[in-house]
Design an enzyme around this catalytic site. Structure first.
Site, PDB file in Angstrom:
ATOM      1  N   PRO A   1     -19.854  -9.436 -33.975  1.00 29.20           N
ATOM      2  CA  PRO A   1     -20.724 -10.490 -34.482  1.00 29.20           C
ATOM      3  C   PRO A   1     -22.120 -10.509 -33.883  1.00 29.20           C
ATOM      4  CG  PRO A   1     -19.295 -11.363 -32.810  1.00 29.20           C
ATOM      5  CD  PRO A   1     -18.895  -9.933 -32.978  1.00 29.20           C
TER       6      PRO A   1
ATOM      7  N   GLY B   1     -21.602  -5.405 -39.640  1.00 31.29           N
ATOM      8  CA  GLY B   1     -21.372  -6.605 -38.830  1.00 31.29           C
ATOM      9  C   GLY B   1     -19.895  -6.959 -38.839  1.00 31.29           C
ATOM     10  N   GLY B   2     -19.420  -7.508 -37.731  1.00 34.16           N
ATOM     11  CA  GLY B   2     -18.022  -7.949 -37.667  1.00 34.16           C
ATOM     12  C   GLY B   2     -17.077  -6.794 -37.812  1.00 34.16           C
TER      13      GLY B   2
ATOM     14  N   VAL C   1       0.844  -1.198   0.000  1.00 28.85           N
ATOM     15  CA  VAL C   1       0.000   0.000   0.000  1.00 28.85           C
ATOM     16  C   VAL C   1       0.878   1.245   0.000  1.00 28.85           C
ATOM     17  CG1 VAL C   1      -1.822   1.267   1.191  1.00 28.85           C
ATOM     18  CG2 VAL C   1      -1.830  -1.227   1.211  1.00 28.85           C
TER      19      VAL C   1
ATOM     20  N   GLY D   1     -22.917 -17.090 -34.315  1.00 30.02           N
ATOM     21  CA  GLY D   1     -21.830 -17.052 -33.341  1.00 30.02           C
ATOM     22  C   GLY D   1     -21.945 -15.877 -32.386  1.00 30.02           C
TER      23      GLY D   1
ATOM     24  N   LYS E   1     -28.405  -5.461 -47.580  1.00 34.41           N
ATOM     25  CA  LYS E   1     -27.863  -5.818 -48.882  1.00 34.41           C
ATOM     26  C   LYS E   1     -28.319  -7.225 -49.231  1.00 34.41           C
ATOM     27  CE  LYS E   1     -23.592  -4.654 -47.948  1.00 34.41           C
ATOM     28  NZ  LYS E   1     -22.148  -4.547 -48.155  1.00 34.41           N
TER      29      LYS E   1
ATOM     30  N   THR F   1     -14.223  -9.634 -35.977  1.00 35.79           N
ATOM     31  CA  THR F   1     -14.743 -10.304 -37.162  1.00 35.79           C
ATOM     32  C   THR F   1     -15.296 -11.680 -36.801  1.00 35.79           C
ATOM     33  OG1 THR F   1     -14.215 -10.837 -39.443  1.00 35.79           O
ATOM     34  CG2 THR F   1     -12.524 -11.346 -37.815  1.00 35.79           C
ATOM     35  N   ALA F   2     -16.221 -12.161 -37.651  1.00 35.52           N
ATOM     36  CA  ALA F   2     -16.921 -13.421 -37.357  1.00 35.52           C
ATOM     37  C   ALA F   2     -15.947 -14.566 -37.078  1.00 35.52           C
ATOM     38  CB  ALA F   2     -17.847 -13.775 -38.520  1.00 35.52           C
TER      39      ALA F   2
ATOM     40  N   MET G   1     -19.677 -16.708 -45.576  1.00 35.83           N
ATOM     41  CA  MET G   1     -20.728 -16.743 -46.606  1.00 35.83           C
ATOM     42  C   MET G   1     -20.705 -18.045 -47.385  1.00 35.83           C
ATOM     43  SD  MET G   1     -20.558 -12.858 -48.070  1.00 35.83           S
ATOM     44  CE  MET G   1     -18.834 -12.472 -47.899  1.00 35.83           C
TER      45      MET G   1
ATOM     46  N   ASP H   1     -26.077  -2.433 -41.397  1.00 36.61           N
ATOM     47  CA  ASP H   1     -26.403  -3.644 -42.139  1.00 36.61           C
ATOM     48  C   ASP H   1     -27.420  -4.465 -41.368  1.00 36.61           C
ATOM     49  OD1 ASP H   1     -24.616  -2.960 -44.042  1.00 36.61           O
ATOM     50  OD2 ASP H   1     -23.037  -4.327 -43.370  1.00 36.61           O
TER      51      ASP H   1
HETATM   52  N1  SAH Z   1     -17.571  -8.046 -42.053  1.00 40.71           N
HETATM   53  C1  SAH Z   1     -18.117  -9.267 -41.480  1.00 40.71           C
HETATM   54  C2  SAH Z   1     -18.359 -10.332 -42.503  1.00 40.71           C
HETATM   55  C3  SAH Z   1     -19.407 -10.010 -43.491  1.00 40.71           C
HETATM   56  S1  SAH Z   1     -19.696 -11.344 -44.581  1.00 40.71           S
HETATM   57  C4  SAH Z   1     -17.162  -9.771 -40.391  1.00 40.71           C
HETATM   58  O1  SAH Z   1     -16.062  -9.270 -40.263  1.00 40.71           O
HETATM   59  O2  SAH Z   1     -17.565 -10.684 -39.650  1.00 40.71           O
HETATM   60  C5  SAH Z   1     -21.068 -12.120 -43.812  1.00 40.71           C
HETATM   61  C6  SAH Z   1     -20.668 -13.507 -43.319  1.00 40.71           C
HETATM   62  O3  SAH Z   1     -20.005 -13.401 -42.071  1.00 40.71           O
HETATM   63  C7  SAH Z   1     -21.824 -14.419 -43.041  1.00 40.71           C
HETATM   64  O4  SAH Z   1     -22.277 -15.033 -44.233  1.00 40.71           O
HETATM   65  C8  SAH Z   1     -21.214 -15.414 -42.104  1.00 40.71           C
HETATM   66  O5  SAH Z   1     -20.428 -16.352 -42.796  1.00 40.71           O
HETATM   67  C9  SAH Z   1     -20.290 -14.543 -41.309  1.00 40.71           C
HETATM   68  N2  SAH Z   1     -20.912 -14.089 -40.047  1.00 40.71           N
HETATM   69  C10 SAH Z   1     -21.152 -12.820 -39.673  1.00 40.71           C
HETATM   70  N3  SAH Z   1     -21.680 -12.783 -38.438  1.00 40.71           N
HETATM   71  C11 SAH Z   1     -21.765 -14.056 -38.025  1.00 40.71           C
HETATM   72  C12 SAH Z   1     -22.207 -14.682 -36.825  1.00 40.71           C
HETATM   73  N4  SAH Z   1     -22.679 -13.966 -35.812  1.00 40.71           N
HETATM   74  N5  SAH Z   1     -22.132 -16.028 -36.745  1.00 40.71           N
HETATM   75  C13 SAH Z   1     -21.657 -16.755 -37.769  1.00 40.71           C
HETATM   76  N6  SAH Z   1     -21.218 -16.225 -38.906  1.00 40.71           N
HETATM   77  C14 SAH Z   1     -21.268 -14.891 -39.041  1.00 40.71           C
END
Ligand code: SAH
Length: 477
Positions: free
Chosen positions: A225, A301-302, A23, A412, A270, A331-332, A383, A248
């Site tokens: 995600p 996303g991601g 301390v 996920g 999209k 990212t995913a 994808m 998105d």
């Molecule tokens: N920019 C995003 C990816 C976009 S492409 C990233 O960095 O994650 C979209 C693809 O990402 C989906 O078709 C799937 O394959 C994956 N994805 C995104 N979110 C997801 C999740 N919560 N669980 C599983 N796959 C996911």
């Protein structure tokens, strides 16, 4: 009774810390940061304190407390754990009119040490008046999240501009309006990027402008995600400052709920196969809102730079002279791997990872299958759910073993997450049997087998490589 808050200038002033344990060491370290001349008095001190004493950073009075130690200091901190000694020190300090802080003893203390949010030169100090120090600490943690680190550099910049600001805006009300405009201006984002000279120039322009600058901006933000806990602190701040959010469909409702209430939310879905037109519309929307002076968050996303067309959006913004920032997201591949218990690399199983996309026949045809089929590497396929037959067949045809494990991670990191495992030759069959739905990420490689033992989130994995008996039909029907 209420405490009177004050900030003390201790630079070059003598301060005594009685007690040389952990301390005492922590107190000494904090005092040194504010430039105090620290003396530690104790028979024994920690190895770190000993090093500081040897290098002359602090002075050490070795031995038992003596009243003469109080001859010099402006302040005393007692941190010995000896209540009787603390009482004595408090009494002697009061007699000499020296302020004393007795650690964990509000009653004996004539000054308290607050919980601090440090954005030097800005300091936010929180005290519960000794009534609930833990509450003060929790509040401090909240403030740490809320107060942007850019506040520090901003205050330094304002110090530098201070006389110019006073000269040009002698009127208090106008000066206040300048500060208000400054807080929402590009000056902050320039400072965040470490571009001091540009920030200074922008602040100067703001000083001359009678009206708001009208410069909108775009933050390209990765929402992660789905689990809102995976959003970055900077991302959270951007959502709090947003006027318009272009998001998105993949962005979860929980993440959107964190944004400023009166921000306008626009979903820019999209549809596969219809990218061209909608991407152009997204560009147009960003341009329209940013040109109108709004703070736009383009929420993806991601991560925006992983299969997110973030590069194209930045090129567009750059071509149109719109200021932008990029805030990465998880990212995913990283999130799905983490939440499925699949380490993407592993000393025994995989030395590299590839992020691959397989969203249509055309993109699949251009993939380097011989390279993708190599062993001891992990593939994370985005994808790919509609192209599983081609992926399975091509990897097998190019020599990847039929027994190579896979893990399909659906949704996920979200509450609905499902993981389906198996071996490469079972990929298509398992996806069908367990009714895989998008969004899903496909992980192929030796590490995928670990999903069965290291799973920790959501339901246990379904499928399996067949060593275990598959789920009874009744459960999967
Ligand atoms: N920019 C995003 C990816 C976009 S492409 C990233 O960095 O994650 C979209 C693809 O990402 C989906 O078709 C799937 O394959 C994956 N994805 C995104 N979110 C997801 C999740 N919560 N669980 C599983 N796959 C996911």
């Amino acid at each position: 009774m209420k405490l009177y808050p004050l900030f003390a200038d201790l630079s070059g002033r003598a301060v005594l810390v009685v007690g040389g344990g952990v301390v005492g060491e922590r107190k000494a370290a904090g005092l040194l940061e504010s430039g105090a001349q620290v003396t530690v008095g104790a028979p024994e001190i920690t190895p770190e304190l000993r090093r500081w004493a040897e290098s002359g950073r602090i002075r050490w009075f070795a031995g038992a407390f003596h009243d003469s130690w109080l001859d010099e200091p402006w302040l005393v901190i007692a941190a010995t754990g000896d209540a009787a000694l603390h009482a004595h020190i408090a009494e002697q300090a009061a007699r000499r009119r020296i302020f004393v802080n007795v650690v964990d003893d509000a009653e004996r203390s004539s000054f308290h040490v607050p919980a601090v949010v440090d954005r030097a030169p800005v300091t936010i100090a929180i005290s519960s008046g000794g009534h609930a120090p833990m509450l003060a600490r929790l509040l401090r943690e909240r403030m740490e999240l809320l107060i942007d680190p850019v506040v520090g550099p901003l205050a330094s910049l304002l110090a530098q501009l201070r006389s110019r600001i006073r000269m040009r805006l002698p009127d208090l009300a106008r000066r206040r309006r300048f500060y208000e405009r400054l807080l929402g201006s590009p000056v902050q984002s320039l400072l965040r990027r470490g571009q001091w000279a540009l920030a200074e120039a922008a602040a100067e322009r703001l000083l001359d402008a009678t009206e708001p600058l009208g410069a909108g901006s775009v933050v390209l933000l990765g929402a992660g995600p789905g689990d809102p806990g995976l959003l970055s602190l900077r991302g959270l701040r951007a959502l709090n400052e947003a006027d318009v959010i272009l998001h998105d469909r993949l962005v979860s409702a929980e993440v959107l709920a964190l944004a400023r209430r009166d921000a306008e939310r626009i979903e820019v879905a999209k549809q596969a196969g219809n990218h061209q037109t909608t991407q152009a519309q997204i560009h147009a929307l960003m341009l329209q809102h940013a040109s109108a002076g709004r703070r736009v968050v383009r929420l993806k996303g991601g991560d925006p730079f992983v299969f997110g067309r973030g590069g194209e959006e930045l090129e567009f913004l750059r071509a149109h002279g719109i200021a932008y920032e990029v805030v990465p997201g998880i990212t995913a591949a990283l999130a799905c791997a983490a939440y499925a218990g699949v380490p993407l690399t592993h000393r025994d199983h995989a030395q590299s990872v590839r992020l691959v996309t397989a969203h249509c026949q055309a993109s699949i045809d251009t993939l380097d299958w011989p390279a993708l089929a190599q062993e001891r590497q992990t593939l994370a396929v985005y994808m790919g759910t509609s192209e599983l037959p081609v992926i399975q067949q091509q990897l097998l045809a190019h020599g990847r073993a039929a027994s190579t494990p896979f893990a399909l991670v659906e949704n996920g990191s979200r509450l609905e997450q499902r993981v389906i495992t198996g071996s490469l030759d079972q990929l298509v069959e398992h996806a069908r049997r367990y009714e895989l739905r998008p969004p899903a990420l496909l992980i192929i490689g030796e590490v995928a087998a670990l999903a069965e033992t290291l799973a920790w989130y959501g339901r246990p994995p379904e499928g399996g490589v067949g060593r275990r008996s598959p789920l009874p039909e009744a459960l999967t029907a």
